[in-house]
Motif scaffolding. Sequence first.
Motif, PDB file in Angstrom:
ATOM      1  N   LEU A  32     -25.231  -5.030   2.843  1.00 34.00           N
ATOM      2  CA  LEU A  32     -24.777  -3.924   3.688  1.00 34.00           C
ATOM      3  C   LEU A  32     -25.644  -3.772   4.939  1.00 34.00           C
ATOM      4  CD1 LEU A  32     -23.959  -1.277   0.936  1.00 34.00           C
ATOM      5  CD2 LEU A  32     -22.416  -2.907   2.033  1.00 34.00           C
ATOM      6  N   ARG A  33     -26.746  -4.504   4.991  1.00 35.11           N
ATOM      7  CA  ARG A  33     -27.539  -4.506   6.226  1.00 35.11           C
ATOM      8  C   ARG A  33     -26.751  -5.260   7.292  1.00 35.11           C
ATOM      9  NH1 ARG A  33     -30.378  -8.142   8.871  1.00 35.11           N
ATOM     10  NH2 ARG A  33     -32.109  -7.493  10.209  1.00 35.11           N
ATOM     11  N   GLN A  46     -16.641   4.125   6.827  1.00 31.76           N
ATOM     12  CA  GLN A  46     -18.004   3.765   6.441  1.00 31.76           C
ATOM     13  C   GLN A  46     -18.951   4.942   6.623  1.00 31.76           C
ATOM     14  OE1 GLN A  46     -18.930   0.290   8.758  1.00 31.76           O
ATOM     15  NE2 GLN A  46     -17.579  -1.041   7.575  1.00 31.76           N
ATOM     16  N   LEU A  47     -18.761   5.701   7.671  1.00 32.53           N
ATOM     17  CA  LEU A  47     -19.597   6.878   7.925  1.00 32.53           C
ATOM     18  C   LEU A  47     -19.402   7.925   6.828  1.00 32.53           C
ATOM     19  CD1 LEU A  47     -20.096   8.445  11.429  1.00 32.53           C
ATOM     20  CD2 LEU A  47     -19.762   9.908   9.452  1.00 32.53           C
ATOM     21  N   LEU A  48     -18.139   8.191   6.460  1.00 29.08           N
ATOM     22  CA  LEU A  48     -17.863   9.176   5.406  1.00 29.08           C
ATOM     23  C   LEU A  48     -18.487   8.750   4.075  1.00 29.08           C
ATOM     24  CD1 LEU A  48     -14.107  10.112   6.055  1.00 29.08           C
ATOM     25  CD2 LEU A  48     -16.151  11.363   6.762  1.00 29.08           C
ATOM     26  N   LYS A  49     -18.398   7.470   3.760  1.00 30.93           N
ATOM     27  CA  LYS A  49     -18.969   6.984   2.498  1.00 30.93           C
ATOM     28  C   LYS A  49     -20.486   7.069   2.494  1.00 30.93           C
ATOM     29  CE  LYS A  49     -15.228   3.905   1.026  1.00 30.93           C
ATOM     30  NZ  LYS A  49     -14.848   2.516   0.675  1.00 30.93           N
ATOM     31  N   ALA A  50     -21.112   6.876   3.644  1.00 27.55           N
ATOM     32  CA  ALA A  50     -22.570   7.026   3.723  1.00 27.55           C
ATOM     33  C   ALA A  50     -22.973   8.459   3.408  1.00 27.55           C
ATOM     34  CB  ALA A  50     -23.064   6.629   5.110  1.00 27.55           C
ATOM     35  N   ILE A  51     -22.214   9.424   3.923  1.00 26.33           N
ATOM     36  CA  ILE A  51     -22.496  10.831   3.606  1.00 26.33           C
ATOM     37  C   ILE A  51     -22.342  11.070   2.121  1.00 26.33           C
ATOM     38  CG2 ILE A  51     -21.752  13.218   3.973  1.00 26.33           C
ATOM     39  CD1 ILE A  51     -20.754  12.354   6.742  1.00 26.33           C
ATOM     40  N   LEU A  52     -21.268  10.541   1.548  1.00 27.70           N
ATOM     41  CA  LEU A  52     -21.022  10.726   0.113  1.00 27.70           C
ATOM     42  C   LEU A  52     -22.181  10.184  -0.714  1.00 27.70           C
ATOM     43  CD1 LEU A  52     -19.103  11.552  -2.179  1.00 27.70           C
ATOM     44  CD2 LEU A  52     -18.054   9.288  -2.008  1.00 27.70           C
ATOM     45  N   ALA A  53     -22.689   9.007  -0.345  1.00 25.66           N
ATOM     46  CA  ALA A  53     -23.792   8.398  -1.099  1.00 25.66           C
ATOM     47  C   ALA A  53     -25.060   9.233  -0.994  1.00 25.66           C
ATOM     48  CB  ALA A  53     -24.047   6.981  -0.601  1.00 25.66           C
ATOM     49  N   LEU A  54     -25.386   9.699   0.203  1.00 25.62           N
ATOM     50  CA  LEU A  54     -26.625  10.451   0.407  1.00 25.62           C
ATOM     51  C   LEU A  54     -26.553  11.868  -0.156  1.00 25.62           C
ATOM     52  CD1 LEU A  54     -27.542   9.306   4.030  1.00 25.62           C
ATOM     53  CD2 LEU A  54     -28.612   8.579   1.881  1.00 25.62           C
ATOM     54  N   PHE A 104     -26.888  -0.640   9.577  1.00 18.64           N
ATOM     55  CA  PHE A 104     -26.133  -0.433   8.339  1.00 18.64           C
ATOM     56  C   PHE A 104     -24.646  -0.641   8.609  1.00 18.64           C
ATOM     57  CE2 PHE A 104     -23.856   2.486   5.401  1.00 18.64           C
ATOM     58  CZ  PHE A 104     -24.183   1.860   4.201  1.00 18.64           C
ATOM     59  N   VAL A 105     -24.035  -1.533   7.845  1.00 17.84           N
ATOM     60  CA  VAL A 105     -22.632  -1.939   7.982  1.00 17.84           C
ATOM     61  C   VAL A 105     -22.243  -2.074   9.461  1.00 17.84           C
ATOM     62  CG1 VAL A 105     -21.862  -1.256   5.682  1.00 17.84           C
ATOM     63  CG2 VAL A 105     -21.917   0.482   7.463  1.00 17.84           C
ATOM     64  N   GLY A 136     -34.979  -5.659  11.513  1.00 16.58           N
ATOM     65  CA  GLY A 136     -35.460  -4.493  10.778  1.00 16.58           C
ATOM     66  C   GLY A 136     -34.579  -4.149   9.592  1.00 16.58           C
ATOM     67  N   GLU A 137     -35.037  -3.210   8.805  1.00 16.40           N
ATOM     68  CA  GLU A 137     -34.315  -2.798   7.612  1.00 16.40           C
ATOM     69  C   GLU A 137     -33.115  -1.926   7.964  1.00 16.40           C
ATOM     70  OE1 GLU A 137     -37.529  -2.438   4.063  1.00 16.40           O
ATOM     71  OE2 GLU A 137     -37.712  -0.928   5.640  1.00 16.40           O
ATOM     72  N   ALA A 138     -32.179  -1.871   7.026  1.00 17.62           N
ATOM     73  CA  ALA A 138     -31.087  -0.901   7.137  1.00 17.62           C
ATOM     74  C   ALA A 138     -31.649   0.463   6.756  1.00 17.62           C
ATOM     75  CB  ALA A 138     -29.949  -1.281   6.203  1.00 17.62           C
ATOM     76  N   VAL A 139     -31.231   1.493   7.492  1.00 19.73           N
ATOM     77  CA  VAL A 139     -31.722   2.847   7.247  1.00 19.73           C
ATOM     78  C   VAL A 139     -30.542   3.811   7.178  1.00 19.73           C
ATOM     79  CG1 VAL A 139     -33.134   4.756   8.116  1.00 19.73           C
ATOM     80  CG2 VAL A 139     -33.905   2.383   8.432  1.00 19.73           C
ATOM     81  N   LEU A 140     -30.544   4.642   6.147  1.00 18.35           N
ATOM     82  CA  LEU A 140     -29.599   5.753   6.026  1.00 18.35           C
ATOM     83  C   LEU A 140     -30.432   7.008   5.839  1.00 18.35           C
ATOM     84  CD1 LEU A 140     -28.483   3.181   4.175  1.00 18.35           C
ATOM     85  CD2 LEU A 140     -26.567   4.719   3.828  1.00 18.35           C
TER      86      LEU A 140
END
Length: 378
Positions: free
Chosen positions: A77-78, A37-45, A10-11, A84-88
């Motif tokens: 964003l992958r 990018q890490l902070l935004k991933a938390i925000l999305a999840l 992911f990214v 393999g797939e992107a995973v969050l």
Amino acid sequence: MISSLQLKNFVAFTDLTIDFSPGINIIIGENGTGKTQLLKAILALCGPEAGADQSGDQLARKLCRLYHPLSGQVGELRRTGTRGEAVLSATFALGQKVAARFSGTATAAKVRISAGSGVAPTLFIPTKEVLSLVRGLTAEEPDKPTIERIFDDGYLDLARQLILEGADDLDAKVQLDPRFASIVPRLANLIGGRYELHEGRFCFQAGKYVEELGKSSSAEKAPQSFQDSMLQFAPAKSRLLSSTMTAEGFRKIGVLQRLLSNGSLNPGNAGPLLWDEPESNLNPKLMKDLVLALLELARNGQQVILATHDYVLLKWFDLLMDKGKGDHVVFHRLSREAGDEAIQLESQSDYSIVGRSAISNTFAELYDEDVKRALGGD
């Protein structure tokens, strides 16, 4: 409260798993190592889109609004060059798990949610200040496509949270809640006033919190509040100022002040507070009080996750944290080895980790050059 996060393909991340402290987490690393990018991933999840529907359409749109891929498709964003797939995937303190995955050509994400309690709302404060932008970002008839091209959802989400009206008067909160009595006056006195919402825009009211002797709060109502005096905001005899007429560093403090006053940031009940480069445009002399405020928030149950480049901010955390008060600060260092594009993670609660970062090395180099010049060296 988020306990752990996994990002795979992911990214910027090939495979990263990070465990978070319930207190303060500080992410450091050179430019391009994925802190924002890490902070935004938390925000999305942590957002409602992650649990809105199992189709993953809403989460995919949220990720696109946060990261702005050129194609407008979540598949971009992958991480390229990986298989393999992107995973969050995120695990939360109350047992809930949220996971999303998608391929490089995907327009939606496949979402899996485990049973568990809902996730508390999360706050994200981006690098640039937002108070002066609120009027345009939340206008009744905005040019929405243009705004969304310029600002990602980190800015838009915060603007909407800033204009929420609190249910309680801020001065009453200061009297009745020791959390506010220890934080809000500190922030107001630090910048010499407070920001207030007037007709859809933020204005600055100069003033300070003062103790008014002879007044007392009801011991029955507030056994922990001031009993022989009351803290009261005393406005200065000056006109209101537009927020754009005040220093940008003050406006960044004002964001924290406003979120506390309208209840969006409610220590012990809110989700994590994410803050990207709080030191940006902030006078170094303000950083000590900002760190004291963040430590006080954490002592009252607020999880804090921030990303920074700043040595002064980091050093104040090292000097001011008090384990006797329950302070728990974990440093997470993101880095790349020479010739390797994969981002590595090192986490520890010992400040010595900062000494192995480019931040410390740069300041050491600056000090050495200063000493060399003072001694007349070449």
